[in-house]
Design a protein around this motif. Structure first.
Motif, PDB file in Angstrom:
ATOM      1  N   UNK A 309      38.281  24.627   6.195  1.00  0.00           N
ATOM      2  CA  UNK A 309      39.571  24.583   6.427  1.00  0.00           C
ATOM      3  C   UNK A 309      39.730  22.986   6.914  1.00  0.00           C
ATOM      4  N   UNK A 310      38.880  22.588   7.893  1.00  0.00           N
ATOM      5  CA  UNK A 310      39.036  21.258   8.384  1.00  0.00           C
ATOM      6  C   UNK A 310      38.949  20.341   7.399  1.00  0.00           C
ATOM      7  N   UNK A 311      38.106  20.190   6.487  1.00  0.00           N
ATOM      8  CA  UNK A 311      38.022  19.418   5.434  1.00  0.00           C
ATOM      9  C   UNK A 311      39.089  19.383   4.339  1.00  0.00           C
ATOM     10  N   UNK A 312      39.508  20.467   4.076  1.00  0.00           N
ATOM     11  CA  UNK A 312      40.816  20.751   3.376  1.00  0.00           C
ATOM     12  C   UNK A 312      42.043  20.182   3.687  1.00  0.00           C
ATOM     13  N   UNK A 313      42.041  20.409   5.114  1.00  0.00           N
ATOM     14  CA  UNK A 313      43.452  20.107   5.681  1.00  0.00           C
ATOM     15  C   UNK A 313      43.353  18.687   6.335  1.00  0.00           C
ATOM     16  N   UNK A 314      41.995  17.959   6.627  1.00  0.00           N
ATOM     17  CA  UNK A 314      41.840  16.797   6.963  1.00  0.00           C
ATOM     18  C   UNK A 314      42.055  16.792   8.356  1.00  0.00           C
ATOM     19  N   UNK A 315      41.491  17.692   9.054  1.00  0.00           N
ATOM     20  CA  UNK A 315      41.658  17.711  10.762  1.00  0.00           C
ATOM     21  C   UNK A 315      40.520  18.102  11.242  1.00  0.00           C
ATOM     22  N   UNK A 316      40.377  18.165  12.516  1.00  0.00           N
ATOM     23  CA  UNK A 316      39.064  18.645  13.227  1.00  0.00           C
ATOM     24  C   UNK A 316      38.967  20.130  13.366  1.00  0.00           C
ATOM     25  N   UNK A 317      37.683  20.647  13.272  1.00  0.00           N
ATOM     26  CA  UNK A 317      37.623  22.033  13.227  1.00  0.00           C
ATOM     27  C   UNK A 317      37.913  22.747  14.531  1.00  0.00           C
ATOM     28  N   UNK A 318      38.369  24.088  14.264  1.00  0.00           N
ATOM     29  CA  UNK A 318      38.847  24.852  15.575  1.00  0.00           C
ATOM     30  C   UNK A 318      37.690  25.622  16.107  1.00  0.00           C
ATOM     31  N   UNK A 319      37.066  24.948  17.213  1.00  0.00           N
ATOM     32  CA  UNK A 319      35.932  25.831  17.752  1.00  0.00           C
ATOM     33  C   UNK A 319      36.298  26.869  18.623  1.00  0.00           C
ATOM     34  N   UNK A 320      37.350  26.856  19.198  1.00  0.00           N
ATOM     35  CA  UNK A 320      38.083  28.018  19.960  1.00  0.00           C
ATOM     36  C   UNK A 320      38.771  28.933  19.151  1.00  0.00           C
ATOM     37  N   UNK A 321      38.603  29.928  18.875  1.00  0.00           N
ATOM     38  CA  UNK A 321      39.198  30.978  18.121  1.00  0.00           C
ATOM     39  C   UNK A 321      38.757  32.260  18.570  1.00  0.00           C
ATOM     40  N   UNK A 322      39.413  33.564  17.861  1.00  0.00           N
ATOM     41  CA  UNK A 322      39.251  34.819  18.210  1.00  0.00           C
ATOM     42  C   UNK A 322      37.898  35.136  18.449  1.00  0.00           C
ATOM     43  N   UNK A 323      36.987  34.900  17.185  1.00  0.00           N
ATOM     44  CA  UNK A 323      35.663  35.200  16.963  1.00  0.00           C
ATOM     45  C   UNK A 323      34.819  34.625  17.938  1.00  0.00           C
ATOM     46  N   UNK A 324      35.011  33.275  18.167  1.00  0.00           N
ATOM     47  CA  UNK A 324      34.009  32.671  19.111  1.00  0.00           C
ATOM     48  C   UNK A 324      34.325  33.180  20.511  1.00  0.00           C
ATOM     49  N   UNK A 325      35.731  33.227  20.846  1.00  0.00           N
ATOM     50  CA  UNK A 325      35.801  33.579  22.099  1.00  0.00           C
ATOM     51  C   UNK A 325      35.517  34.848  22.668  1.00  0.00           C
ATOM     52  N   UNK A 326      35.543  35.901  21.773  1.00  0.00           N
ATOM     53  CA  UNK A 326      35.055  37.376  21.780  1.00  0.00           C
ATOM     54  C   UNK A 326      33.392  37.306  21.985  1.00  0.00           C
ATOM     55  N   UNK A 327      32.813  36.675  21.000  1.00  0.00           N
ATOM     56  CA  UNK A 327      31.338  36.727  21.291  1.00  0.00           C
ATOM     57  C   UNK A 327      31.020  35.926  22.662  1.00  0.00           C
ATOM     58  N   UNK A 328      31.684  34.792  22.746  1.00  0.00           N
ATOM     59  CA  UNK A 328      31.222  34.071  24.189  1.00  0.00           C
ATOM     60  C   UNK A 328      31.492  34.946  25.280  1.00  0.00           C
ATOM     61  N   UNK A 329      32.877  35.689  25.207  1.00  0.00           N
ATOM     62  CA  UNK A 329      32.847  36.704  26.434  1.00  0.00           C
ATOM     63  C   UNK A 329      31.802  37.637  26.564  1.00  0.00           C
ATOM     64  N   UNK A 330      31.363  38.342  25.385  1.00  0.00           N
ATOM     65  CA  UNK A 330      30.489  39.451  25.286  1.00  0.00           C
ATOM     66  C   UNK A 330      29.162  38.744  25.712  1.00  0.00           C
ATOM     67  N   UNK A 331      28.785  37.328  25.285  1.00  0.00           N
ATOM     68  CA  UNK A 331      27.480  37.118  25.744  1.00  0.00           C
ATOM     69  C   UNK A 331      27.353  36.738  27.159  1.00  0.00           C
ATOM     70  N   UNK A 332      28.435  36.254  27.745  1.00  0.00           N
ATOM     71  CA  UNK A 332      28.590  35.683  29.335  1.00  0.00           C
ATOM     72  C   UNK A 332      28.202  37.032  29.935  1.00  0.00           C
ATOM     73  N   UNK A 333      29.075  38.192  29.516  1.00  0.00           N
ATOM     74  CA  UNK A 333      29.115  39.500  30.102  1.00  0.00           C
ATOM     75  C   UNK A 333      27.438  39.976  30.294  1.00  0.00           C
TER      76      UNK A 333
END
Length: 480
Positions: A309-333
């Motif tokens: 998406x970032x390449x197609x839309x010529x922007x920076x990638x979105x690191x913070x999104x639902x999947x990464x936040x959910x996995x991050x919270x579960x991993x932290x827990x």
């Protein structure tokens, strides 16, 4: 100068630094000990687990589920965020192939023509050099197998055992087995292991999304090389153009030179211009090759380590999104739970079991005794003396019940176990029940006499007291 401008985007040397660091850590970590404990050791010989330089007995394997949960969540999080970054930057398979193919075969012995062309066959008339490369790899495979074994048999034990290999054939067999697999894998199976054997290639497909970081060919700049489904944009696996001339006829603004340097350098033999593929291991060899070619033309690489998406839309990638936040919270827990459970570590082990007899009476029924079988284990690296006392359910001293046997502390050597027959007794009337025997909840507090604050455990059990009328009858009969 134009090429130098884009040199900072070369990933090869960064990968090499990571490979070297991982190799050094893997080789040195088993030798590092703090208070006699290893960073990680799963020792079936002594039935011990070392984790973060803390020693746990096999009976404390309640920590393993948390480690497994963290492992799986870590893989999910890493894959969703960075694709197969593990495969290209940290996997032993990739590191070993770089050592054998790029270092030994190409750089040192000249068996292969160039690191930049991994599709070309070996040079002719290099049979002797191939034998040398194979022999060197056999030695390295044995070293790798030995290093792997050090996480199960610590070096201090290994050095003793290897002096008498005939007495430790299981250990020797494992090392030779691992070495044999690595020899076949790296010299014959090669990248087919990544493509057909490794399950991670299949798992990743359900974890990718449009924002997952991966090697991406910028179609808007380079032009379409492969036919795609007009509805989904997925490659149909059939080339649309076969030369630079055809590409320019299709798209006059296409920047791809059709040099196919990205194809020749790929270790898994794919064409990144076809789009996302299971075989891609995110090594970014293709990005490096394209950076060199396009840099000479004063242009940035057509292949980026970015999200689709970032390449197609010529922007920076979105690191913070639902999947990464959910996995991050579960991993932290899971990590917090692991830390919490680690703080509850017991520095001695104790199993308490009652004998088959519910109770006995002594001294004409004036004393009621309960017998227990207690298994003590010293999990420390030094000797201790142990003893125990009786507490009520609220952990206050139970003065009415005393320890009759053993009557004094007993020594226990480091790492050893001992079974004791313990007898608890009372001279007082603990319950007046004429209908049934009464079970009274108690707690056994066992501790090391020389360090009672640190080395202490609590075990719940019961003290059986006879029916009051039966006890009075026994006292009357034995007093006559």
């Amino acid at each position: 100068m134009a090429e130098q401008k884009f040199k900072k985007h070369i990933y090869r040397y960064k990968r090499y630094y990571v490979y070297i660091t991982i190799t050094i850590v893997a080789l040195m970590l088993p030798w590092i000990r703090i208070n006699g404990n290893h960073f990680f050791l799963l020792n079936f010989d002594h039935m011990k687990v070392h984790l973060f330089f803390v020693k746990f007995d096999m009976q404390e394997l309640y920590l393993m589920p948390f480690l497994l949960i963290m492992g799986f969540l870590g893989v999910f999080f890493m894959t969703t965020l960075g694709g197969r970054v593990w495969c290209g930057w940290a996997c032993p398979q990739t590191i070993f192939r770089v050592i054998y193919r790029d270092l030994l075969q190409t750089k040192l012995l000249g068996i292969r023509k160039s690191i930049q062309n991994k599709q070309a066959p070996n040079k002719k008339g290099v049979g002797g050099k191939q034998v040398i490369a194979f022999t060197i790899w056999v030695v390295l495979a044995v070293i790798a197998g030995t290093d792997f074994m050090w996480y199960f048999v610590p070096p201090e034990d290994f050095l003793k055992y290897i002096q008498h290999p005939g007495d430790h054939m299981v250990m020797v067999g494992f090392i030779l087995g691992i070495a044999s697999f690595l020899i076949y894998d790296i010299t014959r199976l090669k990248e087919d292991f990544c493509i057909y054997v490794c399950p991670y290639a299949r798992v990743q497909s359900v974890m990718y999304d449009e924002e997952t970081i991966q090697a991406v060919y910028d179609v808007s700049r380079g032009g379409e090389i492969y036919e795609t489904d007009p509805r989904t944009g997925v490659s149909l696996g059939k080339k649309k153009v076969h030369s630079k001339k055809e590409l320019l006829e299709e798209n006059p603004n296409a920047e791809c030179t059709y040099c196919e340097a990205c194809v020749r350098v790929c270790p898994t033999h794919i064409d990144i211009r076809e789009g996302t593929q299971l075989e891609c291991i995110n090594c970014l060899e293709c990005a490096d090759a394209c950076t060199k070619v396009m840099g000479a033309l004063g242009k940035p690489s057509l292949i980026e380590w970015n999200s689709i998406s970032a390449v197609r839309e010529h922007r920076r990638p979105k690191f913070i999104r639902f999947r990464t936040v959910a996995y991050g919270i579960a991993l932290t827990a899971a990590f917090i739970a692991l830390l919490f459970m680690s703080t509850t570590k017991e520095y001695m082990l104790l199993n308490v079991n009652r004998t088959t007899e519910l109770y006995e009476t002594d001294n004409h029924g004036k004393v009621v005794e309960n017998a227990y079988i207690m298994l003590f284990q010293n999990t420390e690296n030094k000797d201790h003396k142990y003893y125990f006392e009786v507490l009520k359910a609220d952990k206050t001293p139970f003065k009415a019940i005393y320890v009759r046997k053993p009557n004094k502390p007993f020594p226990l050597s480091a790492g050893k176990k001992v079974k004791k027959i313990a007898v608890l007794a009372t001279k007082e009337i603990l319950a007046k029940n004429d209908k049934k025997d009464v079970t009274i909840p108690i707690i056994i507090k066992a501790y090391a006499v020389d360090d009672p604050k640190k080395i202490v455990v609590y075990r719940k059990t019961i003290f059986a007291f006879p029916r009051y009328d039966n006890l009075m009858k026994i006292r009357k009969e034995q007093s006559q």
